[in-house]
Design a protein around this motif. Structure first.
Motif, short mmCIF file in Angstrom:
data_model
loop_
_atom_site.label_atom_id
_atom_site.label_comp_id
_atom_site.label_asym_id
_atom_site.label_seq_id
_atom_site.Cartn_x
_atom_site.Cartn_y
_atom_site.Cartn_z
N CYS A 277 26.06 -12.53 -21.08
CA CYS A 277 27.31 -13.24 -20.82
C CYS A 277 28.52 -12.32 -21.00
N LEU A 278 28.48 -11.45 -22.03
CA LEU A 278 29.58 -10.52 -22.23
C LEU A 278 29.65 -9.50 -21.09
N SER A 279 28.50 -8.99 -20.64
CA SER A 279 28.49 -8.04 -19.54
C SER A 279 28.97 -8.68 -18.24
N ILE A 280 28.65 -9.98 -18.04
CA ILE A 280 29.16 -10.69 -16.86
C ILE A 280 30.68 -10.76 -16.91
N ALA A 281 31.24 -11.00 -18.10
CA ALA A 281 32.70 -11.08 -18.25
C ALA A 281 33.35 -9.75 -17.89
N PHE A 282 32.80 -8.62 -18.38
CA PHE A 282 33.33 -7.30 -18.04
C PHE A 282 33.22 -7.05 -16.53
N GLU A 283 32.08 -7.42 -15.94
CA GLU A 283 31.89 -7.22 -14.50
C GLU A 283 32.92 -8.03 -13.70
N PHE A 284 33.18 -9.26 -14.15
CA PHE A 284 34.15 -10.11 -13.47
C PHE A 284 35.55 -9.52 -13.53
N LEU A 285 35.95 -8.99 -14.70
CA LEU A 285 37.26 -8.36 -14.83
C LEU A 285 37.42 -7.22 -13.83
N THR A 286 36.43 -6.34 -13.79
CA THR A 286 36.52 -5.17 -12.91
C THR A 286 36.60 -5.59 -11.44
N ALA A 287 35.73 -6.51 -11.02
CA ALA A 287 35.68 -6.91 -9.62
C ALA A 287 36.96 -7.61 -9.18
N THR A 288 37.45 -8.54 -9.99
CA THR A 288 38.66 -9.29 -9.59
C THR A 288 39.91 -8.43 -9.70
N ASN A 289 39.94 -7.49 -10.63
CA ASN A 289 41.10 -6.60 -10.73
C ASN A 289 41.20 -5.73 -9.47
N ILE A 290 40.05 -5.21 -9.00
CA ILE A 290 40.05 -4.41 -7.77
C ILE A 290 40.47 -5.25 -6.58
N LYS A 291 39.95 -6.49 -6.51
CA LYS A 291 40.23 -7.37 -5.37
C LYS A 291 41.72 -7.72 -5.30
N THR A 292 42.30 -8.10 -6.44
CA THR A 292 43.72 -8.49 -6.44
C THR A 292 44.61 -7.28 -6.16
N ASN A 293 44.22 -6.09 -6.64
CA ASN A 293 45.01 -4.89 -6.34
C ASN A 293 44.98 -4.58 -4.84
N GLU A 294 43.82 -4.77 -4.22
CA GLU A 294 43.73 -4.55 -2.77
C GLU A 294 44.59 -5.55 -2.01
N GLN A 295 44.59 -6.80 -2.45
CA GLN A 295 45.40 -7.82 -1.78
C GLN A 295 46.88 -7.51 -1.93
N GLU A 296 47.30 -7.02 -3.10
CA GLU A 296 48.70 -6.66 -3.30
C GLU A 296 49.12 -5.52 -2.39
N LYS A 297 48.23 -4.50 -2.23
CA LYS A 297 48.54 -3.38 -1.35
C LYS A 297 48.67 -3.83 0.10
N LYS A 298 47.77 -4.75 0.54
CA LYS A 298 47.88 -5.27 1.90
C LYS A 298 49.19 -6.04 2.08
N GLY A 299 49.59 -6.79 1.06
CA GLY A 299 50.85 -7.53 1.12
C GLY A 299 52.04 -6.61 1.26
N GLU A 300 52.01 -5.49 0.51
CA GLU A 300 53.11 -4.52 0.62
C GLU A 300 53.14 -3.88 1.99
#
Length: 300
Positions: A277-300
């Motif tokens: 469960c802890l490893s899933i939490a770390f994996e989720f942070l990494t994946a969603t942080n990359i995804k939201t950063n990509e969406q912000e770059k596309k928005g810019e």
């Protein structure tokens, strides 16, 4: 009644001691997983109620590890207070296999019948007794008058303090520093939680409360989803609609369901599940942080 849900190793069996009882009587359900070696397993979670069926007790997951045998089992006691025949749908167990995603195994579906006690219609019916008139003493009215007077007085006091303090600025205590980016705050909080080794010290419930609070706050700040006010199913649906990868959403469901079981059902997941469960939490942070950063770059 029993059935093998998977004909080869590993295997997952489900058994019940009977399927026909009186309402209020108990039926025992046994879930049993077996493998020829120790592997990571996500054991199925049964809620406290399944339609009109109620799970009134459950044992801890029993682990047997001997040479050539790895076995997990858990017993549930089920009842119903409504007569009828009810389906106990299959539950799903997942186990890890090298080179592939988690593999599911399914239990059998059972039909559980709860019958009523037969009524002797030869007995005659008795009339219902009428309502008795009881005189009400004047002291009963007095207490209502006092309560009404106090309510009026409290209303005026409340209006006074509301007018006095309504224009004062509110200081909101967020419980965290909003200047710290969501990913950094959540990542450091998970590292701190891991270092405290709560579940290793026996504080399993506290471990899962901290874990889910960290992730819920991160989802609220990073993905703009009001996760702290949602139940598990609502969070999972929101993540799916946000566009999170399907396999990662399923892992998050597993993490939240194990947390709910530990927090509300007083269950203790296996040590491997706590680590997972802890490893899933770390994996989720990494994946969603990359995804939201990509969406912000596309928005810019």
């Amino acid at each position: 009644f029993s059935v093998n849900s998977f004909s080869q190793e590993p295997s997952f069996k489900s058994k019940i001691d009977t399927n026909n009882v009186l309402i209020g009587d108990q039926i025992n359900l046994l879930l049993e997983f077996q493998s020829n070696k120790k592997i990571n397993v996500i054991f199925p979670i049964l809620p406290d109620s399944i339609g009109k069926l109620e799970v009134i007790s459950r044992t801890k997951i029993d682990t047997v590890l001997q040479e050539g045998l790895f076995k997990l089992s858990q017993k549930f006691t089920i009842t119903s207070f409504d007569s009828g025949a009810y389906n106990l749908d299959p539950v799903t167990l997942f186990f890890e296999k090298e080179g592939s995603d988690n593999i599911p195994l399914f239990s059998e579906q059972f039909v559980l019948k709860f019958s009523t006690v037969p009524v002797d219609t030869a007995q005659g019916f008795k009339d219902i007794k009428g309502v008795l008139d009881v005189p009400i003493p004047w002291t009963e009215y007095l207490i209502y008058i006092i309560i009404a007077a106090l309510a009026v007085a409290l209303t005026f006091v409340g209006i006074y303090f509301y007018r006095k303090y309504k224009n004062k600025p509110k200081i909101e205590d967020l419980g965290y520093d909003p200047s710290i980016p969501p990913y950094i705050l959540a990542f450091e909080s998970l590292k701190q939680l891991d270092s405290e080794k709560l579940w290793q010290k026996g504080y399993v419930k506290e471990y899962y409360i901290r874990l889910t609070d960290i992730i819920r706050l991160y989802i609220q700040r990073q993905l703009k989803i009001d996760a702290p006010e949602m139940i598990t199913d609502e969070i999972v649906d929101s993540l799916r609609k946000f566009g999170i990868e399907f396999s990662l959403v399923n892992k998050m469901r597993t993490m939240f369901e194990n947390a709910d079981l530990a927090k509300f059902a007083k269950s203790e997941p296996l040590p491997d599940v706590n680590t997972l469960c802890l490893s899933i939490a770390f994996e989720f942070l990494t994946a969603t942080n990359i995804k939201t950063n990509e969406q912000e770059k596309k928005g810019e």
